[in-house]
Design a protein around this motif. Sequence first.
Motif, PDB file in Angstrom:
ATOM      1  N   ARG A  91     -10.663   3.783   3.614  1.00 35.89           N
ATOM      2  CA  ARG A  91     -11.004   4.042   2.214  1.00 35.89           C
ATOM      3  C   ARG A  91     -10.986   2.762   1.376  1.00 35.89           C
ATOM      4  O   ARG A  91     -11.574   2.714   0.305  1.00 35.89           O
ATOM      5  N   GLU A  95      -6.536   2.500  -1.757  1.00 41.98           N
ATOM      6  CA  GLU A  95      -7.329   3.692  -2.086  1.00 41.98           C
ATOM      7  C   GLU A  95      -6.919   4.918  -1.282  1.00 41.98           C
ATOM      8  O   GLU A  95      -7.568   5.955  -1.374  1.00 41.98           O
ATOM      9  N   GLY A  96      -5.883   4.815  -0.488  1.00 41.22           N
ATOM     10  CA  GLY A  96      -5.449   5.955   0.316  1.00 41.22           C
ATOM     11  C   GLY A  96      -4.995   7.121  -0.543  1.00 41.22           C
ATOM     12  O   GLY A  96      -4.316   6.935  -1.562  1.00 41.22           O
ATOM     13  N   GLU A 111      -5.578   4.939   7.274  1.00 44.26           N
ATOM     14  CA  GLU A 111      -6.344   5.564   6.204  1.00 44.26           C
ATOM     15  C   GLU A 111      -7.038   4.514   5.327  1.00 44.26           C
ATOM     16  O   GLU A 111      -8.199   4.681   4.948  1.00 44.26           O
ATOM     17  N   GLU A 112      -6.341   3.431   5.033  1.00 38.35           N
ATOM     18  CA  GLU A 112      -6.911   2.465   4.100  1.00 38.35           C
ATOM     19  C   GLU A 112      -7.833   1.445   4.770  1.00 38.35           C
ATOM     20  O   GLU A 112      -8.738   0.918   4.126  1.00 38.35           O
ATOM     21  N   TYR A 113      -7.619   1.184   6.060  1.00 38.14           N
ATOM     22  CA  TYR A 113      -8.417   0.152   6.727  1.00 38.14           C
ATOM     23  C   TYR A 113      -9.181   0.668   7.947  1.00 38.14           C
ATOM     24  O   TYR A 113      -9.944  -0.081   8.542  1.00 38.14           O
ATOM     25  N   ALA A 156       0.819  -1.212   0.000  1.00 39.45           N
ATOM     26  CA  ALA A 156       0.000   0.000   0.000  1.00 39.45           C
ATOM     27  C   ALA A 156       0.854   1.264   0.000  1.00 39.45           C
ATOM     28  O   ALA A 156       0.484   2.273  -0.599  1.00 39.45           O
ATOM     29  N   GLY A 187      -9.291   8.003   7.221  1.00 31.93           N
ATOM     30  CA  GLY A 187      -9.666   6.596   7.211  1.00 31.93           C
ATOM     31  C   GLY A 187     -10.997   6.320   7.856  1.00 31.93           C
ATOM     32  O   GLY A 187     -11.675   5.338   7.511  1.00 31.93           O
TER      33      GLY A 187
END
Length: 372
Positions: free
Chosen positions: A237, A241-242, A262-264, A27, A232
């Motif tokens: 997201r 997708e961050g 942010e992503e999870y 990521a 997040g």
Amino acid sequence: MWWWTVDRWMLGVTALLIAIGVALSFASSPAAAMRMNIGDPFHFAVRQCVFGAGAAVILLSVSMLDVRNVRRAAFFIWLAAIAVMIALPLFGHNAKGATRWLEIGGFTLQPSEFMKPALVILVAWMFAEGQKGEGVPGVSIAFGLYGISIALLLIQPDVGQSVLITVAFGAAFWMAGVPISWVMLLGGVAVAGLSSTYFLFPHVAARVHKFVSPDSADTHQVDRAAEAIRAGGLLGRGPGEGVMKRHVPDLHTDFIYSVGAEEYGLVFSLLLISLFALLVARGLYRAMKLSDPFEQVAAAGLFVLVGQQAFINVAVNLNLIPTKGMTLPFISYGGSSMLAMGLTLGMALALTRRRPGAYTPGEGLSNSAPFA
């Protein structure tokens, strides 16, 4: 057989942390590679996979050692790490005003990462020898080993690692059953030493100023990390997708926690913290059940080392303490950090393996005062 003697809960949690570290490297790698003008977007992710595999091999191999060979390995690792640290001022690789790495080909080795677990083992060994009352000046030798290690760290300079080692050393000192007055004296000296770094090292003073007076200093790192964590939300997201992570400096190393947040989302963040808490709590519980003083103090000291490093990294990401270049164990990108954590947990698992007579049900760490 090794499989039936090792703590499989701790082994499983460690494997999960390594897997999470590899997933988060995929990521963060594209954004990090773009910031550093590296053509391959998955440069750091591929290397992290290699480091993760290496850490797993080290962890499994070391966890199979018996107690005597754990001590022997710690002795030679500490000597080798100290020798490299002595040579760093002459041959070391300088980055961000510090000389902490030895560059070998395309790999930069940070010897202090390997010195930490070895030092914990050695000081626990010396404390245990001092308890026997056979004339071995265990406490004096332990303080000597600690003093040499701290002096070389401050030359680099690396105040964060010095604090980490001091707390682990203090924990081992207390768990060895020394009088509380000695523990308080060591604590006072440690606080005085930490306070002095504010006046001796300009970068320490600058970081403290940023933390205390954020309006009057450049807080770009922590501000961007905070934005990524807030973005997040609860569930994140989504993988890959961050957006805010692209603006976080050192997102693949010191601030990898913000990428995951942010992503999870918050749920993942709390799960990650819970995994570290479970690993440390389980490890300390197993250490408290050990019957041998050396094994008790050494195993507990290693788990304190891991837990404290994780706490510092997460606290920096959440802007709870001044910034410090401290990796998140098994999660942050970095070969030295990953391999050294494999060594640390391998030693801890070796010491807490089930062996005849190793455990005394219902007994914890010694509360006697053998050095009084």
